[in-house]
Write a protein that holds these residues in place. Structure first.
Motif, mmCIF file in Angstrom:
data_model
loop_
_atom_site.group_PDB
_atom_site.id
_atom_site.type_symbol
_atom_site.label_atom_id
_atom_site.label_comp_id
_atom_site.label_asym_id
_atom_site.label_seq_id
_atom_site.Cartn_x
_atom_site.Cartn_y
_atom_site.Cartn_z
ATOM 1 N N PRO A 102 19.119 -89.476 -34.871
ATOM 2 C CA PRO A 102 17.899 -89.778 -34.109
ATOM 3 C C PRO A 102 18.055 -89.339 -32.661
ATOM 4 C CG PRO A 102 19.205 -91.761 -34.371
ATOM 5 C CD PRO A 102 19.950 -90.675 -35.095
ATOM 6 N N VAL A 103 17.030 -88.731 -32.112
ATOM 7 C CA VAL A 103 17.052 -88.287 -30.716
ATOM 8 C C VAL A 103 15.800 -88.824 -30.030
ATOM 9 C CG1 VAL A 103 17.103 -86.328 -29.135
ATOM 10 C CG2 VAL A 103 18.314 -86.184 -31.313
ATOM 11 N N ASP A 104 15.988 -89.580 -28.964
ATOM 12 C CA ASP A 104 14.876 -90.080 -28.161
ATOM 13 C C ASP A 104 14.539 -89.003 -27.131
ATOM 14 O OD1 ASP A 104 13.039 -91.383 -26.610
ATOM 15 O OD2 ASP A 104 14.247 -93.177 -26.284
ATOM 16 N N LEU A 105 13.456 -88.276 -27.370
ATOM 17 C CA LEU A 105 13.106 -87.149 -26.501
ATOM 18 C C LEU A 105 12.770 -87.594 -25.082
ATOM 19 C CD1 LEU A 105 10.943 -85.101 -29.029
ATOM 20 C CD2 LEU A 105 13.278 -84.604 -28.294
ATOM 21 N N SER A 106 12.385 -88.860 -24.900
ATOM 22 C CA SER A 106 12.090 -89.345 -23.551
ATOM 23 C C SER A 106 13.351 -89.416 -22.687
ATOM 24 C CB SER A 106 11.425 -90.724 -23.607
ATOM 25 O OG SER A 106 12.320 -91.711 -24.105
ATOM 26 N N GLN A 107 14.531 -89.408 -23.351
ATOM 27 C CA GLN A 107 15.808 -89.456 -22.636
ATOM 28 C C GLN A 107 16.436 -88.076 -22.474
ATOM 29 O OE1 GLN A 107 16.760 -92.464 -21.334
ATOM 30 N NE2 GLN A 107 14.791 -93.119 -22.192
ATOM 31 N N GLN A 116 18.748 -75.545 -34.176
ATOM 32 C CA GLN A 116 18.767 -74.462 -35.146
ATOM 33 C C GLN A 116 17.555 -74.586 -36.058
ATOM 34 O OE1 GLN A 116 22.407 -74.783 -37.369
ATOM 35 N NE2 GLN A 116 21.717 -76.546 -38.541
ATOM 36 N N LYS A 117 17.148 -73.480 -36.660
ATOM 37 C CA LYS A 117 15.820 -73.410 -37.265
ATOM 38 C C LYS A 117 15.616 -74.288 -38.494
ATOM 39 C CE LYS A 117 17.014 -69.145 -39.744
ATOM 40 N NZ LYS A 117 16.685 -67.717 -39.880
ATOM 41 N N ASP A 118 16.662 -74.853 -39.087
ATOM 42 C CA ASP A 118 16.463 -75.740 -40.242
ATOM 43 C C ASP A 118 16.887 -77.176 -39.951
ATOM 44 O OD1 ASP A 118 19.167 -75.315 -40.074
ATOM 45 O OD2 ASP A 118 19.490 -75.034 -42.217
ATOM 46 N N ALA A 119 17.021 -77.533 -38.658
ATOM 47 C CA ALA A 119 17.564 -78.846 -38.302
ATOM 48 C C ALA A 119 16.511 -79.948 -38.270
ATOM 49 C CB ALA A 119 18.277 -78.779 -36.954
ATOM 50 N N PHE A 120 15.261 -79.618 -37.987
ATOM 51 C CA PHE A 120 14.237 -80.647 -37.847
ATOM 52 C C PHE A 120 13.933 -81.290 -39.193
ATOM 53 C CE2 PHE A 120 9.704 -81.782 -38.172
ATOM 54 C CZ PHE A 120 9.665 -82.813 -37.243
ATOM 55 N N LEU A 121 13.864 -82.633 -39.220
ATOM 56 C CA LEU A 121 13.534 -83.378 -40.434
ATOM 57 C C LEU A 121 12.183 -84.080 -40.300
ATOM 58 C CD1 LEU A 121 14.424 -84.333 -43.266
ATOM 59 C CD2 LEU A 121 15.533 -86.288 -42.147
ATOM 60 N N CYS A 122 12.022 -84.924 -39.291
ATOM 61 C CA CYS A 122 10.762 -85.635 -39.086
ATOM 62 C C CYS A 122 10.719 -86.148 -37.650
ATOM 63 C CB CYS A 122 10.604 -86.786 -40.089
ATOM 64 S SG CYS A 122 11.904 -88.046 -40.009
ATOM 65 N N ALA A 123 9.529 -86.628 -37.247
ATOM 66 C CA ALA A 123 9.370 -87.108 -35.874
ATOM 67 C C ALA A 123 8.116 -87.948 -35.765
ATOM 68 C CB ALA A 123 9.304 -85.939 -34.892
ATOM 69 N N ALA A 124 8.025 -88.709 -34.694
ATOM 70 C CA ALA A 124 6.832 -89.496 -34.419
ATOM 71 C C ALA A 124 5.659 -88.573 -34.123
ATOM 72 C CB ALA A 124 7.077 -90.427 -33.234
ATOM 73 N N MET A 125 4.464 -88.998 -34.539
ATOM 74 C CA MET A 125 3.256 -88.242 -34.248
ATOM 75 C C MET A 125 3.124 -88.038 -32.741
ATOM 76 S SD MET A 125 0.598 -86.773 -35.451
ATOM 77 C CE MET A 125 -1.089 -86.311 -35.066
ATOM 78 N N GLY A 154 8.403 -83.693 -26.736
ATOM 79 C CA GLY A 154 7.661 -84.940 -26.850
ATOM 80 C C GLY A 154 8.325 -86.051 -26.064
ATOM 81 N N ASP A 155 7.839 -87.267 -26.273
ATOM 82 C CA ASP A 155 8.417 -88.416 -25.575
ATOM 83 C C ASP A 155 8.748 -89.547 -26.540
ATOM 84 O OD1 ASP A 155 5.908 -89.273 -26.258
ATOM 85 O OD2 ASP A 155 5.175 -89.500 -24.201
ATOM 86 N N GLY A 156 8.856 -89.206 -27.843
ATOM 87 C CA GLY A 156 9.185 -90.208 -28.849
ATOM 88 C C GLY A 156 10.444 -89.849 -29.611
ATOM 89 N N LEU A 157 10.585 -90.430 -30.789
ATOM 90 C CA LEU A 157 11.769 -90.204 -31.611
ATOM 91 C C LEU A 157 11.594 -88.977 -32.501
ATOM 92 C CD1 LEU A 157 12.661 -93.835 -32.761
ATOM 93 C CD2 LEU A 157 14.112 -92.331 -31.377
ATOM 94 N N ALA A 158 12.650 -88.176 -32.571
ATOM 95 C CA ALA A 158 12.723 -87.059 -33.511
ATOM 96 C C ALA A 158 14.044 -87.186 -34.257
ATOM 97 C CB ALA A 158 12.639 -85.718 -32.791
ATOM 98 N N PHE A 159 14.064 -86.707 -35.497
ATOM 99 C CA PHE A 159 15.259 -86.818 -36.331
ATOM 100 C C PHE A 159 15.685 -85.418 -36.763
ATOM 101 C CE2 PHE A 159 12.925 -90.719 -36.561
ATOM 102 C CZ PHE A 159 13.893 -91.707 -36.480
ATOM 103 N N ILE A 160 16.934 -85.091 -36.476
ATOM 104 C CA ILE A 160 17.494 -83.805 -36.871
ATOM 105 C C ILE A 160 18.634 -84.057 -37.848
ATOM 106 C CG2 ILE A 160 16.798 -82.597 -34.771
ATOM 107 C CD1 ILE A 160 19.616 -82.982 -33.679
#
Length: 259
Positions: A102-107, A116-125, A154-160
């Motif tokens: 989990p990565v908090d983009l606000s931080q 890397q191009k296949d790392a993104f899994l899901c994220a907050a709207m 963004g400024d929410g949670l993203a998951f890689i």
């Protein structure tokens, strides 16, 4: 658009799942095909784009869709929204063994992360997923990550997700040399380049490959212990001779020096 505030729990060790809890009308976006389960009350809709700009034109959506094809991803993303009463859960699974981070983009500096191009899994709207070109020719050719990367804003949670164990390092005006293909993501202010592994003898016989990726400056970097490309080569009939330039254009050429 401010990202939705979502709660989550990561389950498992070697093969992980992220379970996200949504309040009514909260939404999470995900790569197509990554959903594991969803509770009654969760509705999903496949859309062309991440939905971060509600007023985006059709042309803009088509451009983003085309960029996703260049990244090797699906044309579409799936939006999961809690349309029921009370909190509801939806879970997503990584496509191969490894770690979900989990990565908090606000931080993150500039609220932006390069992966890397296949790392993104899901994220907050509200999270924007777009294309990022590796500007340095050598890094794109030899670095293992390729010329085309993903930008997450963004400024929410993203998951890689990554292969094997993921390590987070913070550089303070430092330089870190990394095995090619092992960089999962980094903050954009870091300088990403490529360097030779050493002298000719070390490059040919050292077992570490001919090149190493380098990140320098001040910021965070995430490193994976086992890129999926390396795992596939090790499991192939010629796996014992797998080169170290994970996914790089000249990987086949370096094989000739390592046989």
């Amino acid at each position: 658009m401010r990202s939705h505030e979502i709660d989550y729990e990561i389950l498992g060790e070697d093969i992980q799942v992220v379970q996200i809890e949504l309040d009514p009308n909260e939404t999470v976006i995900a790569e197509a095909g990554s959903m594991l389960f969803m509770e009654d009350g969760i509705q999903f809709e496949t859309k062309m784009g991440d939905g971060s700009n509600a007023n985006e034109s059709i042309l803009g959506k088509l451009f983003k869709a085309g960029s996703r094809v260049l990244m090797g991803e699906s044309l579409f993303m799936t939006h999961f929204t809690n349309r029921g009463y009370g909190k509801k859960k939806v879970a997503f699974a990584a496509p191969y063994p490894g770690t979900i981070k989990p990565v908090d983009l606000s931080q993150i500096k500039g609220n932006t992360l390069i992966v890397q191009k296949d790392a993104f899994l899901c994220a907050a709207m509200g999270t924007q997923i777009s294309i990022h070109f590796n500007k340095r020719f050598g890094a794109g050719l030899f670095g293992g990550e390729g010329f085309i990367l993903e930008r997450i804003q963004g400024d929410g949670l993203a998951f890689i997700h990554s292969g094997g164990v993921v390590m987070e390092r913070t550089l303070n005006n430092e330089t870190l040399r990394i095995d090619t293909g092992c960089i999962v993501g980094y903050e954009p202010q870091l300088n990403f380049d490529i360097q030779s592994a050493g002298g000719l003898k070390s490059m040919v016989f050292g077992g570490e490959g001919m090149f190493l990726a380098t990140l320098s400056g001040t910021g965070k970097v995430w490193i994976q212990s086992l890129p999926i490309s390396k795992l596939i080569r090790r499991l192939s009939p010629a796996g014992g001779n797998a080169n170290k330039e994970s996914g790089s254009v000249l990987g086949g050429i370096t094989d000739m020096f390592e046989r």
